[in-house]
Design an enzyme around this catalytic site. Sequence first.
Site, PDB file in Angstrom:
ATOM      1  N   CYS A 145      -7.860  -1.419   1.390  1.00 56.15           N
ATOM      2  CA  CYS A 145      -6.400  -1.754   1.394  1.00 56.15           C
ATOM      3  C   CYS A 145      -5.961  -2.746   2.078  1.00 56.15           C
ATOM      4  O   CYS A 145      -5.718  -2.190   3.285  1.00 56.15           O
ATOM      5  CB  CYS A 145      -5.818  -0.317   1.163  1.00 56.15           C
ATOM      6  SG  CYS A 145      -4.185  -0.488   1.012  1.00 56.15           S
ATOM      7  N   CYS A 148      -2.661  -1.731   3.489  1.00 55.36           N
ATOM      8  CA  CYS A 148      -2.386  -0.533   4.336  1.00 55.36           C
ATOM      9  C   CYS A 148      -3.112  -0.982   5.750  1.00 55.36           C
ATOM     10  O   CYS A 148      -2.399  -0.586   6.852  1.00 55.36           O
ATOM     11  CB  CYS A 148      -3.435   0.485   3.884  1.00 55.36           C
ATOM     12  SG  CYS A 148      -2.963   0.774   2.205  1.00 55.36           S
ATOM     13  N   ASP A 149      -3.978  -1.914   6.028  1.00 60.48           N
ATOM     14  CA  ASP A 149      -4.706  -1.891   6.965  1.00 60.48           C
ATOM     15  C   ASP A 149      -4.751  -3.333   7.695  1.00 60.48           C
ATOM     16  O   ASP A 149      -5.246  -3.822   8.839  1.00 60.48           O
ATOM     17  CB  ASP A 149      -6.108  -1.636   6.919  1.00 60.48           C
ATOM     18  CG  ASP A 149      -6.254  -0.185   6.378  1.00 60.48           C
ATOM     19  OD1 ASP A 149      -5.482   0.667   6.791  1.00 60.48           O
ATOM     20  OD2 ASP A 149      -7.403   0.325   5.650  1.00 60.48           O
TER      21      ASP A 149
END
Length: 354
Positions: A145, A148-149
């Site tokens: 992701c 997200c990261d």
Amino acid sequence: MTDSDGEDPERRRLVIAGTGIAGLTAAIYAARAGNDPLVLEGVEPGGQLTLTTDVANYPGFPEGISGPDLIERMETQAENFGAETRHSVVESVVPGEEESDPHRIEFAAGEAVLADAFIAASGASARTLNVPGEDDLMGYGVSTCATCDGAFFRDQELLVVGGGDAAMEEAHFLTKFASTVHIAHRREEFRAEAYWIDEIERKVEAGEVELMRNTELAAIEGTPEGGIDGVRLLYHPEGHPTDKRDDPSTEEFDFDIDGVFLAIGHTPNTNYFEGTGIETDDAGYVETEGGRGGGRTRTGVPGIFAAGDVVDFHYQQAITAGGMGCQAAMDADSYLDSLARTTETEPAAAASDD
Ligand SMILES: Cc1cc2nc3c(=O)[nH]c(=O)nc-3n(C[C@H](O)[C@H](O)[C@H](O)COP(=O)(O)OP(=O)(O)OC[C@H]3O[C@@H](n4cnc5c(N)ncnc54)[C@H](O)[C@@H]3O)c2cc1C
């Protein structure tokens, strides 16, 4: 219908499949509304967020929070309001014959429960490659992701694996942070839409992206403590090098990289809806009513709702999955109220028919 052991199945007002963020949010709302939810954990208790060590974009946690910690807090919150969590996996769902009949929720272990309403919050699993190092380093340099990261990899060299729209979009997003984004795709041609290919070509010209065609990831090296040291790649001029590993034209080489993003798609966990008449799209994501106003999480079968990544193939974020879980619990509550009203008025209606 009795169970295999001859017992009548337990009857519940509401069963929720999934203890990811959608299922737990639904459980909090449903328990507070007095719907006594039974929440089933499936094979991945806590869902996808348990795979990440740092959730930095969930509102309300300015210092970030670990995925397992966030999930544990939500589970405690749901249980404090009376939700019951059980370690069961849904194998199949048999919708009630009449609208007021309960649905039969059958478990992989053999038993079943009857539910007046059911919320599918069973998520989607990111596809992985099963290469050495991948499991051990997931959340420690390997991610599925970028949204997200990505921000954890400022000024670092990143590898995105995949050749479709998701891979192009993730790679494009990662150029905000990375020094260079390398895209490894197992074929010569990319499957992505022309729009994304144009966008990526612009990034290639700007020196922000490098394309590695006919290249596959063979192994990831590193440690959870120290992160990723590098990867091992395979190349064959005609593509699909893993299948041609013994071919003399296949090259195997080490490549220095700081982070790996797998962008080879997700599989929604919806097998148990087969044969129910509940519509899914070609990839298996559940079709819900959507639109504006109440009832957005309704499926085509009355009393069956769906929320989170099992529906949403686009946003796939904790906050959006949680939001949809809340909607499903409120939709289920309205349904259960109307069911109670119908059942209460049935004898009177039957009498007036005589
Ligand atoms: C590595 C990683 C990092 C991420 N980081 C972030 C982040 O920083 N911020 C962010 O917003 N999002 C992040 N995401 C995305 C986020 O985790 C998902 O969008 C979110 O978890 C979706 O929630 P969900 O409840 O819909 O599904 P899931 O989290 O997938 O949960 C599904 C649940 O359903 C259960 N289940 C599955 N099949 C069955 C069955 N047959 N019967 C019963 N139960 C079943 C599973 O066991 C699980 O409990 C990340 C995802 C990954 C993979």
